[in-house]
Design an enzyme around this catalytic site. Structure first.
Site, short mmCIF file in Angstrom:
data_model
loop_
_atom_site.label_atom_id
_atom_site.label_comp_id
_atom_site.label_asym_id
_atom_site.label_seq_id
_atom_site.Cartn_x
_atom_site.Cartn_y
_atom_site.Cartn_z
N THR A 1 0.89 -1.36 -0.11
CA THR A 1 -0.01 0.12 0.00
C THR A 1 0.98 1.09 0.11
O THR A 1 1.52 1.49 1.05
CB THR A 1 -0.83 0.10 1.36
OG1 THR A 1 -1.93 -1.07 1.25
CG2 THR A 1 -2.03 1.29 1.13
N LYS B 1 -7.15 0.83 -3.66
CA LYS B 1 -6.79 0.33 -2.45
C LYS B 1 -6.83 1.28 -1.38
O LYS B 1 -7.36 1.24 -0.26
CB LYS B 1 -5.34 0.02 -2.48
CG LYS B 1 -4.59 -0.42 -1.06
CD LYS B 1 -5.30 -1.28 -0.28
CE LYS B 1 -4.60 -2.00 0.70
NZ LYS B 1 -5.26 -2.76 1.53
N LYS C 1 -0.72 5.67 8.53
CA LYS C 1 0.08 6.02 7.19
C LYS C 1 -0.70 5.98 6.11
O LYS C 1 -0.79 6.85 5.25
CB LYS C 1 1.00 4.78 7.04
CG LYS C 1 1.71 4.77 5.89
CD LYS C 1 2.05 3.30 5.34
CE LYS C 1 0.92 2.63 4.92
NZ LYS C 1 1.37 1.50 4.12
#
Length: 289
Positions: A91, A167, A236
């Site tokens: 990711t 994503k 994050k």
């Protein structure tokens, strides 16, 4: 196929093991070499360059900095031996994916972005949902590898960065669901209703879906350790969402709230707990914990 796999965290180890089970020749590398041991049938290698070659190389590294350090700054795209296809399953930022595509093109290495949806248990069961974007021929070449790791590959066109956008959009929705359940649970408790009872009702009726049922159970049971994904990783992801949203001129005010709540949770010592523990922020603010 001859495959290199770089990044053997909670997800990567299981994914690499499934490639071995599917009959592929797999070389594995991790920054901490201990993680590369004990994957039956895989061949541990000492350097990233030894893994980044063959029919395909798969990266499942922790974040943008790790991917940039290993692949770009590590000079792997300039090495004498390079893979035919690099499959990036981490990711990462949309901006980094946009940067990586032309770098790979100049190096003559096909670049496919293929981040995944699923926790470590899904990775172990080869039940990931894989979001892929890139050159169709390159995706077709690595499809047997993707099939060994997941139940379905969802294709989103020729531009790799689109898979990373999908994503991040999915993770934003998932984290929003956790926040909503946390606030609803605190609201119910404030009125003398058991949060566990509320979540049992709602996740078996109005919100009977995997995300609500899975994370709802963790919240109801206060089961935040061991983590599937940590709060730090959740924070994050939200930062990546906000950066990509700003670049595209898309306001996402709730993402800002999620970012601040992650900061709150991490500052209270919960950074290494499962990111379902984001639900504790509302409880703490209401004096319930």
């Amino acid at each position: 196929m001859d495959v290199g796999f770089l990044g053997l965290g909670r997800m990567g180890r299981a994914m690499a093991a499934n490639l071995v089970k599917a009959g592929h020749n797999v070389r594995v590398w991790n920054r901490s070499s201990e993680a590369a041991q004990g994957i039956a049938g895989a061949t541990p290698v000492a350097t990233p360059a030894e893994a980044f070659r063959g029919d395909a190389a798969i990266t499942m590294l922790a974040d943008d900095a790790a991917l940039r350090s290993v692949i770009v700054e590590g000079g792997l795209l300039d090495a004498p031996e390079r893979p035919m296809v690099h499959v990036s399953m981490s990711t990462i930022a949309v901006a980094l994916a946009q940067e990586l595509a032309p770098i790979h093109e100049r190096a003559g290495v096909a670049y496919v972005a293929a981040p995944v949806f699923g926790r470590p248990d899904a990775a172990a069961a080869a039940a990931l949902n894989i979001v892929a974007a890139g050159d169709e021929a390159a995706i077709a070449k690595v499809q047997p590898l993707l099939d060994a790791m997941g139940t379905k590959t969802w294709r989103f066109g020729p531009e790799p960065y689109r898979a990373n956008a999908v994503k991040l959009a999915g993770n934003f929705m998932l984290i929003s669901a956790i926040e909503a359940m946390g606030e609803a649970a605190a609201f119910a408790e404030g009125h003398g209703v058991s949060a566990a009872s509320l979540l049992d009702l709602l996740t078996n009726t109005l919100f009977a879906s995997p995300v609500y049922k899975g994370y709802g159970a963790l919240i109801a049971e206060h089961r935040y350790e061991p983590p599937g994904f940590t709060m730090r990783l959740g924070a994050k992801d939200v930062r990546l969402v906000l950066a990509a949203a700003e670049a595209a001129g898309v306001p996402m005010p709730f993402a800002g709230i999620l970012r601040d709540n992650f900061i709150d949770a991490i500052s209270h010592g919960d950074g290494d707990k499962d990111f379902a523990a984001l639900a504790t922020v509302a409880a703490r603010r209401s004096g319930q914990s």
